[in-house]
Design an enzyme around this catalytic site. Structure first.
Site, PDB file in Angstrom:
ATOM      1  N   ASP A 283      -3.453 103.132  54.402  1.00  0.00           N
ATOM      2  CA  ASP A 283      -4.269 102.996  53.202  1.00  0.00           C
ATOM      3  C   ASP A 283      -4.846 101.586  53.271  1.00  0.00           C
ATOM      4  O   ASP A 283      -4.125 100.600  53.096  1.00  0.00           O
ATOM      5  CB  ASP A 283      -3.425 103.182  51.925  1.00  0.00           C
ATOM      6  CG  ASP A 283      -4.336 103.394  50.719  1.00  0.00           C
ATOM      7  OD1 ASP A 283      -5.514 102.993  50.794  1.00  0.00           O
ATOM      8  OD2 ASP A 283      -3.868 103.960  49.713  1.00  0.00           O
TER       9      ASP A 283
ATOM     10  N   ARG B 124       7.320 106.915  39.458  1.00  0.00           N
ATOM     11  CA  ARG B 124       6.000 107.542  39.586  1.00  0.00           C
ATOM     12  C   ARG B 124       6.166 108.972  39.096  1.00  0.00           C
ATOM     13  O   ARG B 124       6.630 109.847  39.833  1.00  0.00           O
ATOM     14  CB  ARG B 124       5.531 107.496  41.034  1.00  0.00           C
ATOM     15  CG  ARG B 124       4.079 107.822  41.207  1.00  0.00           C
ATOM     16  CD  ARG B 124       3.632 107.596  42.648  1.00  0.00           C
ATOM     17  NE  ARG B 124       2.196 107.673  42.750  1.00  0.00           N
ATOM     18  CZ  ARG B 124       1.362 106.666  42.523  1.00  0.00           C
ATOM     19  NH1 ARG B 124       1.825 105.478  42.211  1.00  0.00           N
ATOM     20  NH2 ARG B 124       0.063 106.846  42.624  1.00  0.00           N
TER      21      ARG B 124
ATOM     22  N   ILE C 167      -6.923  99.897  51.415  1.00  0.00           N
ATOM     23  CA  ILE C 167      -6.678  99.204  50.133  1.00  0.00           C
ATOM     24  C   ILE C 167      -6.022 100.219  49.215  1.00  0.00           C
ATOM     25  O   ILE C 167      -6.674 101.112  48.682  1.00  0.00           O
ATOM     26  CB  ILE C 167      -7.966  98.671  49.477  1.00  0.00           C
ATOM     27  CG1 ILE C 167      -8.577  97.577  50.352  1.00  0.00           C
ATOM     28  CG2 ILE C 167      -7.635  98.109  48.083  1.00  0.00           C
ATOM     29  CD1 ILE C 167      -9.652  96.768  49.672  1.00  0.00           C
ATOM     30  N   ASP C 168      -4.730 100.072  49.063  1.00  0.00           N
ATOM     31  CA  ASP C 168      -4.019 100.919  48.116  1.00  0.00           C
ATOM     32  C   ASP C 168      -4.101 100.208  46.760  1.00  0.00           C
ATOM     33  O   ASP C 168      -3.868  99.003  46.681  1.00  0.00           O
ATOM     34  CB  ASP C 168      -2.568 101.070  48.565  1.00  0.00           C
ATOM     35  CG  ASP C 168      -1.783 101.952  47.609  1.00  0.00           C
ATOM     36  OD1 ASP C 168      -2.332 102.977  47.164  1.00  0.00           O
ATOM     37  OD2 ASP C 168      -0.633 101.607  47.302  1.00  0.00           O
TER      38      ASP C 168
ATOM     39  N   ASP D  36      -0.078 106.619  50.727  1.00  0.00           N
ATOM     40  CA  ASP D  36       0.270 105.937  49.472  1.00  0.00           C
ATOM     41  C   ASP D  36       1.759 105.593  49.387  1.00  0.00           C
ATOM     42  O   ASP D  36       2.193 104.971  48.409  1.00  0.00           O
ATOM     43  CB  ASP D  36      -0.085 106.814  48.264  1.00  0.00           C
ATOM     44  CG  ASP D  36      -1.567 106.769  47.939  1.00  0.00           C
ATOM     45  OD1 ASP D  36      -2.213 105.757  48.266  1.00  0.00           O
ATOM     46  OD2 ASP D  36      -2.078 107.746  47.360  1.00  0.00           O
TER      47      ASP D  36
ATOM     48  N   THR E 298      -7.043 100.529  44.714  1.00  0.00           N
ATOM     49  CA  THR E 298      -8.424 100.009  44.663  1.00  0.00           C
ATOM     50  C   THR E 298      -8.808  99.598  43.240  1.00  0.00           C
ATOM     51  O   THR E 298      -9.552  98.635  43.044  1.00  0.00           O
ATOM     52  CB  THR E 298      -9.416 101.065  45.212  1.00  0.00           C
ATOM     53  OG1 THR E 298      -8.951 101.461  46.506  1.00  0.00           O
ATOM     54  CG2 THR E 298     -10.813 100.507  45.347  1.00  0.00           C
TER      55      THR E 298
ATOM     56  N   ASP F  76     -12.480  98.445  51.352  1.00  0.00           N
ATOM     57  CA  ASP F  76     -11.686  99.582  51.854  1.00  0.00           C
ATOM     58  C   ASP F  76     -12.171  99.970  53.253  1.00  0.00           C
ATOM     59  O   ASP F  76     -11.381 100.145  54.186  1.00  0.00           O
ATOM     60  CB  ASP F  76     -11.834 100.822  50.946  1.00  0.00           C
ATOM     61  CG  ASP F  76     -11.273 100.645  49.541  1.00  0.00           C
ATOM     62  OD1 ASP F  76     -11.869  99.883  48.760  1.00  0.00           O
ATOM     63  OD2 ASP F  76     -10.258 101.264  49.220  1.00  0.00           O
TER      64      ASP F  76
ATOM     65  N   GLU G 142      -7.153 106.714  54.994  1.00  0.00           N
ATOM     66  CA  GLU G 142      -7.692 107.256  53.748  1.00  0.00           C
ATOM     67  C   GLU G 142      -9.219 107.393  53.796  1.00  0.00           C
ATOM     68  O   GLU G 142      -9.773 108.304  53.195  1.00  0.00           O
ATOM     69  CB  GLU G 142      -7.295 106.379  52.544  1.00  0.00           C
ATOM     70  CG  GLU G 142      -7.884 106.955  51.265  1.00  0.00           C
ATOM     71  CD  GLU G 142      -7.300 106.408  49.981  1.00  0.00           C
ATOM     72  OE1 GLU G 142      -6.613 105.376  50.011  1.00  0.00           O
ATOM     73  OE2 GLU G 142      -7.552 107.029  48.935  1.00  0.00           O
TER      74      GLU G 142
ATOM     75  N   LYS H 194       4.540  97.812  44.261  1.00  0.00           N
ATOM     76  CA  LYS H 194       5.697  98.187  43.430  1.00  0.00           C
ATOM     77  C   LYS H 194       6.948  98.405  44.289  1.00  0.00           C
ATOM     78  O   LYS H 194       8.063  98.077  43.885  1.00  0.00           O
ATOM     79  CB  LYS H 194       5.381  99.459  42.612  1.00  0.00           C
ATOM     80  CG  LYS H 194       4.331  99.231  41.525  1.00  0.00           C
ATOM     81  CD  LYS H 194       4.138 100.435  40.637  1.00  0.00           C
ATOM     82  CE  LYS H 194       3.230 101.504  41.186  1.00  0.00           C
ATOM     83  NZ  LYS H 194       1.824 101.112  41.379  1.00  0.00           N
TER      84      LYS H 194
ATOM     85  N   SER I  78      -0.684  99.715  43.063  1.00  0.00           N
ATOM     86  CA  SER I  78      -0.426  99.777  44.514  1.00  0.00           C
ATOM     87  C   SER I  78       1.050  99.852  44.912  1.00  0.00           C
ATOM     88  O   SER I  78       1.948  99.767  44.068  1.00  0.00           O
ATOM     89  CB  SER I  78      -1.064  98.595  45.242  1.00  0.00           C
ATOM     90  OG  SER I  78      -0.239  97.455  45.198  1.00  0.00           O
TER      91      SER I  78
ATOM     92  N   HIS J 144      -2.007 108.059  36.952  1.00  0.00           N
ATOM     93  CA  HIS J 144      -1.232 108.128  38.200  1.00  0.00           C
ATOM     94  C   HIS J 144       0.265 108.302  37.964  1.00  0.00           C
ATOM     95  O   HIS J 144       0.996 108.711  38.861  1.00  0.00           O
ATOM     96  CB  HIS J 144      -1.458 106.856  39.044  1.00  0.00           C
ATOM     97  CG  HIS J 144      -2.873 106.698  39.500  1.00  0.00           C
ATOM     98  ND1 HIS J 144      -3.331 105.552  40.097  1.00  0.00           N
ATOM     99  CD2 HIS J 144      -3.935 107.550  39.453  1.00  0.00           C
ATOM    100  CE1 HIS J 144      -4.613 105.697  40.403  1.00  0.00           C
ATOM    101  NE2 HIS J 144      -5.002 106.898  40.016  1.00  0.00           N
TER     102      HIS J 144
HETATM  103  P1  AMP Z   1      -1.179 103.138  41.827  1.00  0.00           P
HETATM  104  O1  AMP Z   1      -1.853 101.877  42.249  1.00  0.00           O
HETATM  105  O2  AMP Z   1       0.302 103.097  41.987  1.00  0.00           O
HETATM  106  O3  AMP Z   1      -1.603 103.581  40.468  1.00  0.00           O
HETATM  107  O4  AMP Z   1      -1.602 104.246  42.857  1.00  0.00           O
HETATM  108  C1  AMP Z   1      -2.859 104.323  43.433  1.00  0.00           C
HETATM  109  C2  AMP Z   1      -2.957 105.632  44.162  1.00  0.00           C
HETATM  110  O5  AMP Z   1      -2.791 106.700  43.251  1.00  0.00           O
HETATM  111  C3  AMP Z   1      -4.273 105.889  44.823  1.00  0.00           C
HETATM  112  O6  AMP Z   1      -4.222 105.463  46.140  1.00  0.00           O
HETATM  113  C4  AMP Z   1      -4.447 107.391  44.715  1.00  0.00           C
HETATM  114  O7  AMP Z   1      -4.354 107.994  45.987  1.00  0.00           O
HETATM  115  C5  AMP Z   1      -3.276 107.845  43.887  1.00  0.00           C
HETATM  116  N1  AMP Z   1      -3.581 108.861  42.861  1.00  0.00           N
HETATM  117  C6  AMP Z   1      -4.770 109.362  42.487  1.00  0.00           C
HETATM  118  N2  AMP Z   1      -4.616 110.314  41.526  1.00  0.00           N
HETATM  119  C7  AMP Z   1      -3.298 110.428  41.294  1.00  0.00           C
HETATM  120  C8  AMP Z   1      -2.495 111.258  40.426  1.00  0.00           C
HETATM  121  N3  AMP Z   1      -3.046 112.141  39.590  1.00  0.00           N
HETATM  122  N4  AMP Z   1      -1.153 111.094  40.476  1.00  0.00           N
HETATM  123  C9  AMP Z   1      -0.588 110.188  41.292  1.00  0.00           C
HETATM  124  N5  AMP Z   1      -1.293 109.394  42.139  1.00  0.00           N
HETATM  125  C10 AMP Z   1      -2.622 109.495  42.139  1.00  0.00           C
HETATM  126 MG    MG Z   2      -3.820 104.515  47.821  1.00  0.00          MG
END
Ligand code: AMP
Ligand code: MG
Length: 349
Positions: free
Chosen positions: A141, A278, A143-144, A291, A146, A64, A87, A264, A261, A237
């Site tokens: 970001d 989401r 690394i989105d 994000d 992580t 990252d 980030e 999607k 990430s 998330h």
């Molecule tokens: P994903 O890979 O789609 O699950 O999303 C990853 C991202 O979710 C990370 O970069 C975080 O910034 C973000 N994230 C962290 N906590 C939450 C939450 N409670 N709701 C939604 N996104 C979140």
């Molecule tokens: Mg992210």
């Protein structure tokens, strides 16, 4: 490196700042491409990835930090002083007890920036400290996803340029995403893809780490069958139970695909799924611009609709957070309205 970016841009003669956008796009692709080289190298040795836990309990790895240093270095090298909302920041890496991690970040960065020193790498990371108060800035970001990166799955390097609250350019590096739709998301592709979009000019993709490649435009044909959905792997998330309720109402084509990430957004943009849901897990969570900015533009420019869960456009004029929105629904025009109506009917919003 020669892309057909000029060709992408040149048919739209009336665009103001065309030359600026063209240059920004070319540099942004180069920056993301180089960052992907670094992240791929770090991920190749999964069991030895060094990481920290951030205050919000989310992980941050060597990759990252290194990817953020590489992207800001490339952007500033080509464009001069930049504003970037990133980030990561170098604070932890400057602490005496984090010097092993810091050395590893420098080493990873040197994969593509051979002569980088510790100070240069730390300063490059901190070029991402803009607070989103300017009228235009980059957002990154490095690394989105992580958590996906750490499980050897999907992740994205997401870079976007925002001007007066509008996302006008997005580059989404998806180093583990295959062009073969039959390949499991949990099975990383050896090459990966980079998606990119400029507002008003479509979405395009090239193989990651390829030289002199022609970009291909995303052209999606409408799915005449049942809806196919994708969502986060992490139930923290996005609320998986709510996805199931929506799919039950709409009659889905099977299990929702799960991947980490902003990949999607690309999966919907290229027609592999009809929607990315989401769905909020907490009332107080504010989505971050890094994000969504890059992924959103790639999906929109491929003809998809991106809103929050009540159908409002994502509002990028509110600083680093999407304060005026809750959750995200990215879907093809055929399904987007049905999803928003179902969310309303089920009382999810
Ligand atoms: P994903 O890979 O789609 O699950 O999303 C990853 C991202 O979710 C990370 O970069 C975080 O910034 C973000 N994230 C962290 N906590 C939450 C939450 N409670 N709701 C939604 N996104 C979140
Ligand atoms: Mg992210």
């Amino acid at each position: 490196m020669v892309y057909t970016v000029n060709k992408v841009i040149s048919y739209e003669e009336k665009i103001v700042n065309r030359t600026m956008k063209n240059k920004f796009l070319e540099i942004a692709i180069k920056a993301v491409n180089k960052a992907c080289v670094v992240t791929r190298k770090v991920q190749a040795d999964l069991t030895r990835i060094q990481q920290l836990e951030k205050n919000d309990k989310s992980p941050v790895t060597v990759a990252d930090f290194a990817a953020q240093a590489v992207v800001t270095h490339v952007l500033e090298g080509a464009l001069g002083k930049i504003k970037l909302v990133g980030e990561e920041s170098s604070g932890e890496l400057r602490l005496p007890d984090q010097q092993t991690l810091c050395q590893s970040v420098v080493k990873a960065t040197q994969t593509v920036w051979a002569e980088a020193t510790i100070e240069q790498v730390l300063d490059a990371i901190d070029l991402g400290d803009h607070n989103a108060s300017g009228s235009s800035y980059w957002t990154l970001d490095p690394i989105d996803g992580t958590k996906g990166f750490l499980r050897g799955g999907q992740y994205a390097v997401s870079l976007a340029f925002i001007e007066n609250g509008e996302v006008i350019l997005g580059v989404l590096g998806c180093p583990n995403l295959s062009s073969d739709f039959d390949r499991l998301f949990s099975d990383p592709d050896p090459q990966g893809l980079i998606y990119f979009a400029v507002a008003g000019e479509g979405s395009w993709f090239i193989p990651a780490n390829a030289q002199n490649t022609e970009a291909e435009r995303l052209e999606v044909t409408q799915n005449e069958g049942l809806i196919r959905i994708c969502e986060s792997v992490e139930s923290g998330h996005s609320k998986h139970d709510d996805t199931t309720r929506i799919v039950d109402r709409l009659g889905g084509a099977g299990e929702s695909a799960r991947l980490d990430s902003q990949c999607k957004y690309a999966v919907v943009a290229r027609g592999q799924a009809d929607a990315y849901l989401r769905l909020p897990t907490r009332a107080d969570y504010v989505e971050k611009i890094w994000d969504h900015a890059g992924g959103m533009l790639v999906a929109q420019e491929a003809g998809m609709i991106v809103t929050d869960i009540v159908g409002k456009p994502l509002d990028f004029s509110q600083g680093a957070g999407l304060k005026n929105n809750r959750g995200v629904i990215c879907a093809s025009p055929k399904f987007h309205g049905q999803i928003i109506a179902t969310i309303r009917d089920l009382g999810i919003a």
